[in-house]
Enzyme design. Structure first.
Site, PDB file in Angstrom:
ATOM      1  N   THR A 178      -2.401  -2.306   4.856  1.00  0.00           N
ATOM      2  CA  THR A 178      -2.988  -1.529   5.945  1.00  0.00           C
ATOM      3  C   THR A 178      -2.383  -0.128   6.082  1.00  0.00           C
ATOM      4  O   THR A 178      -3.003   0.753   6.671  1.00  0.00           O
ATOM      5  CB  THR A 178      -2.850  -2.277   7.290  1.00  0.00           C
ATOM      6  OG1 THR A 178      -1.460  -2.512   7.534  1.00  0.00           O
ATOM      7  CG2 THR A 178      -3.611  -3.582   7.270  1.00  0.00           C
ATOM      8  N   ASP A 179      -1.177   0.079   5.525  1.00  0.00           N
ATOM      9  CA  ASP A 179      -0.496   1.369   5.728  1.00  0.00           C
ATOM     10  C   ASP A 179      -1.301   2.570   5.207  1.00  0.00           C
ATOM     11  O   ASP A 179      -1.374   3.607   5.865  1.00  0.00           O
ATOM     12  CB  ASP A 179       0.878   1.373   5.052  1.00  0.00           C
ATOM     13  CG  ASP A 179       1.881   0.438   5.728  1.00  0.00           C
ATOM     14  OD1 ASP A 179       1.544  -0.110   6.795  1.00  0.00           O
ATOM     15  OD2 ASP A 179       2.978   0.265   5.189  1.00  0.00           O
TER      16      ASP A 179
ATOM     17  N   SER B  68       0.787  -1.239   0.000  1.00  0.00           N
ATOM     18  CA  SER B  68       0.000   0.000   0.000  1.00  0.00           C
ATOM     19  C   SER B  68       0.825   1.299   0.000  1.00  0.00           C
ATOM     20  O   SER B  68       0.313   2.325  -0.436  1.00  0.00           O
ATOM     21  CB  SER B  68      -1.042  -0.011   1.098  1.00  0.00           C
ATOM     22  OG  SER B  68      -0.511   0.300   2.345  1.00  0.00           O
TER      23      SER B  68
END
Ligand code: ASP
Length: 330
Positions: free
Chosen positions: A89-90, A56
């Protein structure tokens, strides 16, 4: 049985450790991940799609908008009940918020991912996918905007942020708490979403800068960004919405040049207001013309400003997009 589209879009959920470099890299296909979601065929008919295999930090706002159009096309299909999309998730909260602001559908859209990769003990990808699919097939999940589902918790895309760099329980909505949970494959909602906004645009202005305030900072970075042709600023201010005095000059300069400046707080909770009257305080900034970004973290206010600027360059319209419904007295 309901049909759910699962759009694979990279992140740790599709990674394994490469033994040569001893670090996680993209490795798993959507089909490989789905085979680990055992028993899901008793709940839904799943159709897998592959959008990307990106970590991400490599997602750009342009790709986010492309993903939004891709998902909108799936939602427009009558046979699809809703969409699950995987994401690292970042920057998950940025994409989820962009999807929330741009997708028009009452059908559920759930963004999920994993904090542990496929080589780690306790890989959480399959359980997060299972909970996300259960969320999509629930009749209760319609008309709630985009949801984020990890660790059996549901949070609104407009409210959620990544709060912990390691924990499985990382996604938190600091101002409101989760909207619901997934318990034994059943979805339970605790409340309605606070506010649902839509920005009608098929363009995004990516030349928007985010600047975080810290004690003693000056206007150097703002001035540099103006020189480089910045089209908008998000200032992550101190506390209630105040900046070190030497930053006022840069903010003034940007506003004088017609560049929108959105003010948010670097605090984890709470929103900004013009409560303080000293030099650098919110009142002075408001009088100069800053736009209030409510309780958004800087990275999400930046996505909103990019979309707002994709739709219009009119400052009053941009102000409206940020403030109407959030700031009654202005
Ligand atoms: N660095 C990873 C990413 O955002 C983290 C994750 O997916 O959990 O792609």
């Amino acid at each position: 049985m309901k049909k759910v589209a699962v759009v694979f879009n990279g992140g740790t959920i599709s990674m394994k450790v490469d033994p040569r470099i001893k670090a996680a890299v993209p490795s798993l296909t959507g089909e490989e991940i789905m085979t680990m979601v055992t028993g899901i065929e008793e709940y839904a008919q799943v159709e897998s799609y592959s959008f990307s295999n990106l970590p991400s930090p490599q997602m750009s706002p342009e790709t986010m908008l492309e993903l939004s159009k891709y998902i909108q096309n799936l939602l427009n299909r009558e046979d699809i009940s809703g969409v699950v999309v995987t994401h690292g998730t970042d920057t998950l909260e940025e994409t989820a918020f962009l999807l929330d602001l741009t997708i028009k559908s009452e059908k559920p859209v759930v963004v999920t991912g994993a904090m542990r990769n496929g080589s780690e003990l306790g890989y959480d990808g399959p359980s997060n996918l299972a909970a996300s699919i259960c969320t999509v097939i629930s009749n209760e999940s319609k008309n709630r905007g985009v949801l984020v589902c990890l660790n059996d918790e549901l949070n609104c895309a407009s409210e959620v942020t990544k709060s912990n760099s390691m924990s499985l329980d990382t996604f938190k909505s600091p101002n409101f708490g989760p909207i619901g949970i997934v318990d034994s494959n059943e979805v339970i909602f605790y409340r309605d979403s606070i506010k649902k906004q839509h920005i009608e645009t098929d363009k995004i202005e990516t030349n928007v800068d985010l600047i975080k305030c810290a004690a003693g900072m000056d206007s150097k970075i703002i001035n540099y960004c103006i020189e480089q042709g910045s089209k908008g600023f998000v200032i992550e201010a101190l506390g209630r919405g105040n900046v070190p005095p030497l930053m006022v000059e840069g903010i003034h300069k940007a506003i004088n040049q017609g560049i929108p400046v959105v003010l948010v707080s670097r605090c984890f909770q709470g929103r900004v207001l013009d409560s303080y009257g000293y030099h650098g305080g919110g009142k002075e900034l408001r009088n100069l013309g800053v736009i209030f970004g409510d309780n958004l973290p800087g990275q999400k206010a930046r996505i909103k400003l990019m979309l707002a600027l994709g739709k219009t360059t009119n400052i009053n319209e941009i102000k409206d997009i940020f403030e109407s419904g959030f700031y009654h007295k202005f």
